[in-house]
Design an enzyme around this catalytic site. Structure first.
Site, PDB file in Angstrom:
ATOM      1  N   ASP A 160       0.794  -1.225   0.000  1.00 11.15           N
ATOM      2  CA  ASP A 160       0.000   0.000   0.000  1.00 11.15           C
ATOM      3  C   ASP A 160       0.824   1.271   0.000  1.00 11.15           C
ATOM      4  O   ASP A 160       0.534   2.210  -0.738  1.00 11.15           O
ATOM      5  CB  ASP A 160      -0.932   0.016   1.212  1.00 11.15           C
ATOM      6  CG  ASP A 160      -1.726   1.295   1.302  1.00 11.15           C
ATOM      7  OD1 ASP A 160      -2.596   1.514   0.438  1.00 11.15           O
ATOM      8  OD2 ASP A 160      -1.455   2.102   2.213  1.00 11.15           O
TER       9      ASP A 160
ATOM     10  N   ASP B 205       5.136   0.946   4.001  1.00  9.88           N
ATOM     11  CA  ASP B 205       5.276  -0.301   4.747  1.00  9.88           C
ATOM     12  C   ASP B 205       5.048  -1.463   3.782  1.00  9.88           C
ATOM     13  O   ASP B 205       4.937  -1.277   2.574  1.00  9.88           O
ATOM     14  CB  ASP B 205       4.307  -0.340   5.924  1.00  9.88           C
ATOM     15  CG  ASP B 205       2.877  -0.036   5.496  1.00  9.88           C
ATOM     16  OD1 ASP B 205       2.509  -0.399   4.353  1.00  9.88           O
ATOM     17  OD2 ASP B 205       2.133   0.589   6.267  1.00  9.88           O
TER      18      ASP B 205
ATOM     19  N   TYR C 194      -7.204   2.142   7.650  1.00  8.01           N
ATOM     20  CA  TYR C 194      -8.174   2.307   6.574  1.00  8.01           C
ATOM     21  C   TYR C 194      -9.559   1.940   7.080  1.00  8.01           C
ATOM     22  O   TYR C 194     -10.178   0.967   6.631  1.00  8.01           O
ATOM     23  CB  TYR C 194      -7.785   1.464   5.356  1.00  8.01           C
ATOM     24  CG  TYR C 194      -6.651   2.071   4.559  1.00  8.01           C
ATOM     25  CD1 TYR C 194      -6.876   3.146   3.703  1.00  8.01           C
ATOM     26  CD2 TYR C 194      -5.355   1.591   4.678  1.00  8.01           C
ATOM     27  CE1 TYR C 194      -5.846   3.715   2.980  1.00  8.01           C
ATOM     28  CE2 TYR C 194      -4.312   2.145   3.957  1.00  8.01           C
ATOM     29  CZ  TYR C 194      -4.567   3.210   3.115  1.00  8.01           C
ATOM     30  OH  TYR C 194      -3.543   3.779   2.401  1.00  8.01           O
TER      31      TYR C 194
ATOM     32  N   GLU D  54       4.969   9.891   3.255  1.00  5.61           N
ATOM     33  CA  GLU D  54       4.653   8.508   2.880  1.00  5.61           C
ATOM     34  C   GLU D  54       3.621   8.478   1.750  1.00  5.61           C
ATOM     35  O   GLU D  54       2.456   8.835   1.945  1.00  5.61           O
ATOM     36  CB  GLU D  54       4.127   7.711   4.070  1.00  5.61           C
ATOM     37  CG  GLU D  54       3.902   6.244   3.732  1.00  5.61           C
ATOM     38  CD  GLU D  54       3.460   5.412   4.920  1.00  5.61           C
ATOM     39  OE1 GLU D  54       3.602   4.177   4.849  1.00  5.61           O
ATOM     40  OE2 GLU D  54       2.967   5.993   5.914  1.00  5.61           O
TER      41      GLU D  54
END
Length: 617
Positions: free
Chosen positions: A161, A164, A321, A568
């Site tokens: 995603d 990570d 999420y 990120e």
């Protein structure tokens, strides 16, 4: 007796009776009877003379088979054609045979240049066994044992995603839906810029994986896999957040999350597969496979026994999420399923008068006008508005479709700064998430919808619409979209690009495990990678095309690997970036593919509305 002399003159050859000499043969004077010369000779008399009678000249003809024409006319036409060929055609052949320099192609605009890079981010996020044409040299095979101890076929593949190594299926599915939407609308642009095969390969890598997240060969299912890998806030045990390792080196447990009630997840997976089935209609077998999987996923989502959000009560999902509802996904999925299959029951559901009540679609709540991985409502409304303005199906769908159309335009009006629906930074970035971190993904999604709606208006020759007393044109929509994308490309107070590798000034410390650890053959342990996380040196591997989450509400930005709110990147964020860029680029063509999305939709014949109720006094 002498007969009468009817010829006139004497019977002597010479009038004076003297014979001429040979020398005088041609020079002697002869007295001619003028009356005799002027008299018309009959045929008998003329035959006595030595001079042959004068004959009338006759025309000559040529038989061409189907027609007979005069030889003189034929020759005149023939020579005219021959002369015309020599004068006109021959010079043209000579001129065309001369080598000429081809005109230079139109230089790529900033949006196309950025798009080439933005697509490469997805290549860097791949999990599983990488293809031979892997474009990112510092990436290798990874996650080859994902799900093998949980599922029959494993969960190898898909995309990580963000920075990570977790595979979140909910935002991954949304990213594939959004990318497929761009290909459905702008396939000719992708082809013109040489990215058509690339973007389809990106989508297929995702949809192949999504088909593994449930039993896609069955007609009914009772569970879906929602995630691979876990993390907890402030965890001190090895997991995908605590460890700082390249995905190729992961050696800690990666549990699989399973959902048995997940209307939102099931509907989003169905939307992704349905949208992709339109992209791959040139591959009938694969397209049918996607439709079959989408149908099973949609049935699972629609089933009232599974009406619940996939993240509810799950500590490994909620902090990252968390889904706030599922009615928007059901509406969004129904629209895509209708376009993919033409099943009228789907458009009947999408336009059911009760659905806007469940989704709060007609309440025009600003936060529900922000298109994102969690809120599909604005995208669904625009998809259904497309149906109304281009096919106009009429009754019984018109009332709901007209409502979606009105709300779509009200949503577009929220991009007008003077209405103050949302705050803006001084540098010109709209704050769709109220100043919270990671604003760029929301701005890019809104820019895409605005630019796409402008193309819809152009496709049906509608110049614009009214926001209150003010007329808002298609060019106004594009101006807003460009202002937001230009902010990302460098037109901001920092004068920096938020896309890695684009321009000269861009983030160098992206929060990303694979990009920050050297590709030097050394395996760094879970905690051994901390030194690369904490170093102030730039990332050794360039994560080309990654869009940083963005600045704060004051246009400030901290290029720090440890501050993930600034640095990120995510799949969903880059999907929105790609969508905005492809809609705005002009060097690869303009406008949408008006008809492909409707290719499975059957002819629509508006029904007859029921008669009004009987009047009662």
């Amino acid at each position: 007796m002498y007969s009468a002399n009817h010829w006139g003159g004497t019977f002597e050859i010479n009038g004076d009776g003297v014979h001429e000499t040979e020398e005088d043969d041609h020079s002697g004077d002869m007295d001619l009877d003028r009356s005799a010369l002027s008299r018309q000779l009959n045929e008998t008399q003329a035959s006595w003379l030595l001079i042959p009678p004068e004959r009338k000249k006759q025309d000559r003809y040529i038989d061409l088979g189907c027609v007979v024409c005069k030889r003189k006319l034929f020759m005149w036409v023939f020579w005219s054609i021959l002369i015309a060929f020599i004068v006109i055609v021959v010079p043209m052949i000579i001129v065309k045979s001369i080598p000429r320099k081809k005109p230079d192609p139109i230089p790529a605009d900033v949006y196309e240049n950025a798009l080439h890079k933005a697509l490469r981010f997805f290549d860097a996020q791949r999990s599983g066994k990488l293809p031979e044409n892997n474009r990112v040299l510092w990436r290798g095979n990874s996650g080859l044992s994902d799900g093998l101890d949980t599922t029959d076929f494993g969960l190898v593949g898909g995309y990580y995603d963000a920075g990570d190594n977790i595979k979140f299926h909910f935002p991954m599915a949304f990213s594939m839906t959004l990318l497929s939407w761009t290909v459905v609308e702008y396939s000719e642009k992708y082809k013109a810029m040489g990215e058509y095969d690339h973007v389809r390969d990106i989508i297929k890598w995702g949809t192949d994986y999504l088909l593994l997240t449930f039993n896609s060969s069955a007609t009914s299912i009772n569970k879906m896999y929602s995630q691979v890998g876990i993390a907890k806030i402030n965890s001190t045990t090895p997991d995908d957040h605590y460890c700082w390792m390249r995905p190729e080196d992961m050696d800690y447990p990666r549990p699989v999350q399973t959902a048995t009630s997940a209307s939102d997840l099931g509907a989003e997976v169905a939307a992704a597969l349905a949208a992709a089935s339109i992209v791959f209609r040139d591959d009938p077998a694969y397209s049918k496979k996607l439709v079959r999987g989408a149908t099973a996923a949609y049935k699972f989502a629609y089933d009232t026994d599974h009406r619940q959000t996939y993240s509810r009560g799950n500590p490994y999902i909620e902090p990252f999420y968390n889904s706030t509802g599922y009615w928007d996904e059901l509406m969004w999925s129904a629209a895509w399923m209708y376009y993919a299959t033409g099943n009228n029951s789907l458009i009947t559901f999408a336009t059911d008068p009760n659905l806007p009540q469940n989704t709060h679609a007609f309440m025009v709540i600003p936060d529900l006008s922000v298109f994102s991985w969690d809120n599909k409502l604005p995208g669904a409304e625009l998809l259904l508005t497309r149906l109304r303005i281009m096919l106009n199906p009429g009754y019984p769908y018109e009332e709901s479709l007209m409502g979606y159309h009105n709300v779509t335009e009200l949503t577009m009006c929220m991009s007008v700064r003077k209405f103050n629906t949302f705050n803006w930074t001084q540098g010109g970035l709209i704050q769709l998430n109220h100043g919270e971190p990671q604003p760029l993904q929301y701005a890019m999604n809104f820019a895409f919808l605005a630019s796409l709606y402008a193309d819809y208006l152009d496709a049906v020759d509608v110049p614009g619409f009214y926001c209150g007393p003010d007329f808002f044109s298609a060019s106004n929509l594009r101006s807003f979209a460009k202002s937001q994308v230009n902010y990302v490309l460098g037109n901001n107070p920092k004068n920096m690009s938020y896309i890695v590798g684009y321009g000269k000034n861009y983030p160098r410390h992206i929060h990303h495990r694979g990009a920050s650890i050297p590709h030097n053959g050394v395996k760094y342990s879970c905690t051994g990678g901390f030194k690369w996380r904490d170093t102030k040196k730039p990332n050794p591997n360039l994560l080309i095309g990654a869009m940083a989450p963005g600045p704060d509400q004051f246009d400030g930005f901290i290029d720090s690997r440890k501050n993930y709110s600034y640095t990120e990147p995510t799949l969903a964020g880059n999907a929105g970036l790609v969508a905005a860029l492809i809609s705005l680029t002009g060097t690869a063509g303009s406008g949408i593919d008006k008809n492909t999305i409707f290719s499975a939709v059957p002819p629509l014949f508006p029904g007859t509305p029921p008669p009004p109720a009987a009047w009662k006094p």
